[in-house]
Scaffold this motif. Structure first.
Motif, PDB file in Angstrom:
ATOM      1  N   UNK A 237       0.874  -1.275  -0.007  1.00 62.26           N
ATOM      2  CA  UNK A 237       0.025  -0.171   0.103  1.00 62.26           C
ATOM      3  C   UNK A 237       0.917   1.189   0.008  1.00 62.26           C
ATOM      4  N   UNK A 238       0.614   2.044  -0.999  1.00 69.65           N
ATOM      5  CA  UNK A 238       1.331   3.194  -1.003  1.00 69.65           C
ATOM      6  C   UNK A 238       0.698   4.380  -1.764  1.00 69.65           C
ATOM      7  N   UNK A 239       1.174   5.779  -1.392  1.00 67.99           N
ATOM      8  CA  UNK A 239       0.951   6.958  -2.162  1.00 67.99           C
ATOM      9  C   UNK A 239       2.092   7.889  -2.554  1.00 67.99           C
ATOM     10  N   UNK A 240       1.820   8.599  -3.365  1.00 72.78           N
ATOM     11  CA  UNK A 240       2.887   9.484  -3.820  1.00 72.78           C
ATOM     12  C   UNK A 240       2.423  10.738  -4.356  1.00 72.78           C
TER      13      UNK A 240
ATOM     14  N   UNK B  68       4.746   4.559   2.209  1.00 71.06           N
ATOM     15  CA  UNK B  68       4.666   3.382   1.748  1.00 71.06           C
ATOM     16  C   UNK B  68       4.138   2.614   3.076  1.00 71.06           C
ATOM     17  N   UNK B  69       3.135   1.857   3.231  1.00 72.87           N
ATOM     18  CA  UNK B  69       2.505   1.200   4.559  1.00 72.87           C
ATOM     19  C   UNK B  69       2.227   2.109   5.612  1.00 72.87           C
ATOM     20  N   UNK B  70       1.612   3.252   5.436  1.00 73.19           N
ATOM     21  CA  UNK B  70       1.202   4.320   6.422  1.00 73.19           C
ATOM     22  C   UNK B  70      -0.201   3.900   6.902  1.00 73.19           C
ATOM     23  N   UNK B  71      -0.797   2.945   6.183  1.00 74.39           N
ATOM     24  CA  UNK B  71      -2.209   2.576   6.619  1.00 74.39           C
ATOM     25  C   UNK B  71      -3.294   3.748   6.166  1.00 74.39           C
ATOM     26  N   UNK B  72      -2.954   4.429   5.259  1.00 65.83           N
ATOM     27  CA  UNK B  72      -3.767   5.463   4.587  1.00 65.83           C
ATOM     28  C   UNK B  72      -3.491   5.731   3.076  1.00 65.83           C
ATOM     29  N   UNK B  73      -4.373   6.156   2.273  1.00 65.53           N
ATOM     30  CA  UNK B  73      -4.272   6.655   0.838  1.00 65.53           C
ATOM     31  C   UNK B  73      -4.500   8.172   0.710  1.00 65.53           C
ATOM     32  N   UNK B  74      -3.695   8.646   0.068  1.00 63.90           N
ATOM     33  CA  UNK B  74      -3.754   9.733  -0.473  1.00 63.90           C
ATOM     34  C   UNK B  74      -5.007  10.167  -1.206  1.00 63.90           C
TER      35      UNK B  74
END
Length: 761
Positions: A335-338, A424-430
């Motif tokens: 799981x990741x966002x950027x 990455x792996x933060x438990x949430x999505x942007x």
């Protein structure tokens, strides 16, 4: 591909991610503030209507000082200064017959067959354009808002409604992406009830309505529209273009790869009138290119393929804004966002590059090497680039080429070739992004506010890294703006008022762009925070004003190094000292919490009677926690002075001294007897701990510093795990063993302690 094959691919995908991201761990914010802390100390304000959901459309009107909100069956007008006051609301439900028809079509009458207001645009000096789903009957209306600031108006004439087809989606689950330029509305939307005919549509205004070629996967292939912007191309308005940002299924993907989602940027010319004999009432200037946001790796790139939101940050040159975009990934492995940043020059360069071409169903997509007709497809009819005055004058070969080659071969890469910021792996999505350009002492900085699907807002600053144009994103704050952790669906900034407005399905929230007093009460803390909104003014961390001519305002955003700026500062608080007592073979907890989550804590130990200070090293009796140091199986030689030091950005600062006294079992027994003897004490605070301190330091116990905690007060605290509990042989355990079941009330203890001085880290 079967489940077995898919499972076999998982280790390989994991290796690709590891190669691209290394040992990436979630970035920690410097400060983390809960909803309760924001509400109690920093004035977060919320707005919600009873029995109403889905606050999705936000429109900031700086001139009127109003925030317009579109929600389920309502349009609201709120004060930009305080959304909780002077609110006006306008009910706009769907007609009963539309709701019944929606229900007969199999939709849920309670959750789908409503009028969900999806878009709000400023139409003229007195009216807004509002469009909603209308219970699967898209409808638009002009809302009168007036032009008098002192008397806000909100009025809608239900007898004068507009057809919303091609403007608003039918389905409330679909997003609306549109921009109003002049009197023309450009929308990316599903134009049919079933949600299969997605189109880029122009409506209203004097020019003819145009759309993309229907049911042609080369043009649009199940797109999800995100944002639309009008960006001038030159000083000549005939060159103006509209840019659409969306994600879709890739037609260029190899069959072996299966269904693959890619992000796109598309363009059309404002003065496009369609073709004369072909592409009649269709766009003749539509082109699209892939928008890439990936981390380069040895074994391959790690792609963030799901575009979620785009923010256009304008500058003095309106033709070259920056585009900040947030992405998530469809990967089942990580799981990741950027956040990726794009320049308009790179976008235009992709549209001037080669076209993508495919000969037949068994051929791969390649760069087109044949002759490109003149005028080049995608060019606007203008005196700047040619002699054609209208797209209806374009030759047939230009129209046919544009129809068959809407896709560009070269992608648009982000500035610097990689994401500015990723989690990455933060438990949430942007989910959303907004940006503000801030003037600081050492230049201008872009501050990003990133919304997530758990109701938090991340505050990230873009700072130069090495040679330009490389930059990196630093996570300053994590703010829980919604108590129910609802997904953030929209964000708007008021730079004039320094406020951020955030929408979710459950409410609208308002928070300030900065919280300078939270950063600390010492020069070093203020400089280490690297917040361009804030600076040290000699006595406090306050709002930075670029026009203020005050030599003692200190700020270092680029490096965050207080060693030089704060070397002569004498305003830092005195070092706190606390006495801690333990019993042999028991446990003791040395509490020390830095204000910053990005600070590392180091401990040194000075035994009584010795000169040298030694570093506290890891051993099995010792456990480091987020809140301090836990010592187990205490020994008499553990007595001494423990110094807690926070290290951040290479700068170290002592937080507090903890004097540990380890007592024998005999001393603990004496304490228990003393407490039993003091049982029939008169009313009032019982100073039981003074007897305990007298055992160690006769005549000197009970000082105010003896019970101070080494944690920041007041101000935000990190969210710690459970505090380690002392072992069975601790002082508390000994007292309980002797039958003591009295417990001092918390308010009595605070009364005895007196005012608590704040630790400033």
């Amino acid at each position: 591909m079967g489940r077995a094959e898919a499972a076999a691919m998982i280790p390989g995908l994991a290796l690709l991610w590891a190669a691209g991201l290394g040992d990436a761990a979630p970035n920690l914010p410097r400060l983390r503030l809960s909803f309760q802390e924001l509400q109690a100390q920093h004035g977060v304000r919320t707005f919600r209507l009873e029995r109403t959901c889905c606050y999705e459309a936000l429109l900031v009107d700086e001139e009127r000082g109003r925030l317009f909100v579109g929600a389920e069956n309502h349009v609201a007008s709120l004060s930009l200064d305080n959304i909780s006051k002077r609110a006006k609301k306008l009910a706009w439900p769907a007609p009963v017959e539309w709701r019944e028809e929606c229900n007969w079509a199999g939709k849920d009458i309670g959750t789908e067959c409503m009028n969900f207001v999806k878009l709000l645009h400023t139409y003229n000096h007195t009216h807004l354009l509002a469009c909603g789903t209308g219970a699967f009957h898209p409808t638009c209306a002009f809302v009168e808002v007036g032009h008098r600031l002192e008397e806000p108006m909100l009025r809608l004439d239900l007898k004068k409604l507009e057809d919303g087809k091609g403007k608003s989606p039918y389905d409330p689950r679909h997003r609306a992406a549109s921009v109003l330029v002049g009197e023309e509305l450009y929308s990316g939307v599903a134009a049919d009830l079933m949600g299969r005919d997605f189109t880029i549509f122009r409506s209203l205004g004097q020019n003819p309505s145009l759309r993309t070629e229907p049911h042609d996967s080369r043009w649009l292939n199940e797109p999800k529209f995100v944002k639309v912007f009008w960006i001038p191309e030159s000083e000549n308005p005939d060159d103006d273009k509209i840019y659409f940002f969306f994600r879709e299924s890739a037609v260029e993907a190899a069959p072996a790869m299966g269904r693959m989602t890619v992000s796109r940027v598309g363009q059309i010319c404002r003065n496009d009138l369609g073709g004369q004999r072909s592409l009649v009432n269709k766009w003749t200037t539509f082109l699209k290119a892939r928008l890439v946001c990936s981390v380069p790796g040895v074994e391959g790139d790690t792609h963030f393929d799901q575009l979620q939101d785009v923010f256009l940050l304008t500058s003095r040159d309106r033709q070259t804004p920056l585009l900040y975009a947030v992405f998530s990934t469809s990967s089942v492995v990580f799981q990741g966002s950027a956040v990726c940043v794009y320049s308009m020059n790179d976008v235009r360069r992709a549209f001037l590059g080669p076209f993508a071409h495919k000969e037949g169903p068994t051929h791969q997509w390649v760069s087109y090497q044949g002759r490109v007709p003149y005028p080049r497809p995608g060019m606007c009819p203008s005196k700047t680039f040619g002699t054609f005055s209208s797209t209806k004058d374009f030759p047939d070969d230009v129209i046919q080429f544009a129809r068959n080659h809407p896709l560009m071969y070269n992608p648009v890469l982000p500035v610097g070739g990689r994401p500015l910021f990723l989690q990455v792996g933060a438990g949430y999505t942007f989910t959303q992004i907004a940006a503000d350009r801030v003037a600081a002492a050492d230049g201008h900085y872009d501050v990003l506010f990133i919304g997530t699907d758990v109701g938090t807002v991340l505050k990230v600053i873009s700072v130069p890294k090495g040679s330009r144009p490389n930059s990196e994103g630093l996570l300053l704050e994590e703010l829980q703006v919604f108590e129910d952790s609802a997904t953030i669906t929209s964000m708007q900034i008021s730079s004039k008022r320094h406020q951020l407005y955030v929408a979710s399905p459950s409410a609208v929230a308002q928070i300030a762009l900065h919280r300078c007093t939270t950063l600390g009460r010492a020069c070093a803390e203020c400089c280490l925070a690297r917040d361009p909104y804030c600076a040290w003014d000699g006595s406090a961390c306050t709002r930075f004003q670029p026009t203020a001519k005050r030599r003692f305002r200190r700020q270092d955003i680029r490096n965050g190094d207080p060693s030089t700026l704060c070397s002569g500062d004498s305003s830092h608080p005195a070092l706190l000292e606390r006495k801690v007592l333990g019993v042999e073979n028991g446990s003791a907890f040395l509490e020390c919490e830095p204000r910053s989550l990005q600070a590392q804590v180091e401990w040194t130990f000075h035994r009584a009677g010795e000169v040298a200070h030694t570093q506290v090293l890891a051993e099995e009796r010792l456990e480091r926690t987020a809140r301090g140091l836990l010592l187990r199986r205490l020994r008499r030689q553990d007595s001494g002075v423990y110094l807690c030091v926070a290290v951040e950005q290479g700068f170290s600062r002592p937080l507090c001294r903890l004097v540990l006294h380890v007592l024998s079992a005999v001393q603990a027994e004496r304490l228990a007897r003393a407490e039993e003897a003091a049982a029939p004490a008169p009313p009032g605070p019982k100073l039981w701990y003074r007897d305990f301190l007298q055992l160690v330091e006769p005549g000197g116990g009970g000082g105010a510093n003896s019970l101070r905690m080494c944690r920041p007060q007041p101000g935000p605290r990190p969210q710690p795990g459970p505090r380690p509990q002392p072992g069975p042989h601790s002082v508390a355990a000994e007292s309980r063993r002797k039958g003591r079941n009295r417990r001092m009330h918390a308010s009595e203890l605070r009364a005895e302690r007196g005012p608590r001085s704040a630790a400033h880290w």
